[in-house]
Scaffold this active site. Sequence first.
Site, PDB file in Angstrom:
ATOM      1  N   ASN A  19      55.240   3.544  10.740  1.00 27.43           N
ATOM      2  CA  ASN A  19      54.568   2.266  11.019  1.00 27.43           C
ATOM      3  C   ASN A  19      54.769   1.880  12.478  1.00 27.43           C
ATOM      4  O   ASN A  19      55.457   2.586  13.221  1.00 27.43           O
ATOM      5  CB  ASN A  19      55.070   1.179  10.058  1.00 27.43           C
ATOM      6  CG  ASN A  19      56.560   0.979  10.194  1.00 27.43           C
ATOM      7  OD1 ASN A  19      57.051   0.552  11.232  1.00 27.43           O
ATOM      8  ND2 ASN A  19      57.308   1.319   9.146  1.00 27.43           N
ATOM      9  N   ARG A  20      54.192   0.775  12.886  1.00 24.90           N
ATOM     10  CA  ARG A  20      54.149   0.417  14.307  1.00 24.90           C
ATOM     11  C   ARG A  20      55.385  -0.322  14.815  1.00 24.90           C
ATOM     12  O   ARG A  20      55.404  -0.774  15.954  1.00 24.90           O
ATOM     13  CB  ARG A  20      52.899  -0.433  14.575  1.00 24.90           C
ATOM     14  CG  ARG A  20      51.633   0.414  14.587  1.00 24.90           C
ATOM     15  CD  ARG A  20      50.394  -0.464  14.617  1.00 24.90           C
ATOM     16  NE  ARG A  20      50.493  -1.530  15.607  1.00 24.90           N
ATOM     17  CZ  ARG A  20      49.765  -2.638  15.588  1.00 24.90           C
ATOM     18  NH1 ARG A  20      48.895  -2.833  14.613  1.00 24.90           N
ATOM     19  NH2 ARG A  20      49.907  -3.545  16.516  1.00 24.90           N
TER      20      ARG A  20
END
Length: 215
Positions: A19-20
């Site tokens: 994920n970011r």
Amino acid sequence: MITAGPTREPIDPVRYISNRSSGKMGYAIAEAALQDRHEVVLISGPVNLPPPRGAKLISVTTSDEMFGAVHRHAPDCEILVMCAAVADYKPATVAHQKIKRREKTELALKLVPTRDVLASLPQDRQYLVVGFAAETDNLEKNALKKLQNKNCDLIVANDVSRADAGVESDENEVTIFFRDGEREKIARASKKNIARELVKIFANTREKRLTKKTR
Ligand code: CTP
């Protein structure tokens, strides 16, 4: 003890899902805690940030490694801050060899839920547990649900749908929800300044809990 950054869940030897999360919030909390002379253990997923000087760094990659590291070290800590964006799903199987590209063939990835580190912590613990809630909608309702379901002592909620705050950004705006129904909002500021305030709030909450117990 602070967890930070994302986890990576391998698909094959060269691919993963993640994920970011940049790890900036967790690292800023670690730095702020060190400034306030706390001893800091930082359990970090893969990030592009220099390790805070003076912290004990434990590097992990997958959600399973994060689970193991937190359970191994939590009993020794006074405050556990679960800032990491632990993956919620991982591939059901990991291919031993690189998955080959096949023209005109769809590839479906089967995912299974990971273990929830926060929710798996023992009820009868000595340390204070701080959860984080990353929300794109219904911030208050979802954060309160997580506070309850994951048995946290307090939860720091942030709106990750905003481009100017939250994931990857240098700024943030958070609301802290406490178990007694109290709440405290920290207006938009740099993650560094938010971290300074958060560390004071965590330390005060633990202090209050200790004095209550000894009375
Ligand atoms: N968390 C965890 N283990 C997981 C997933 C999340 O310990 N497998 C922790 C995070 O570190 C955070 C809190 O749970 O402190 C909430 O994470 P968040 O991503 O906001 O919520 P989820 O439980 O993943 O739920 P959803 O993605 O549906 O909002």
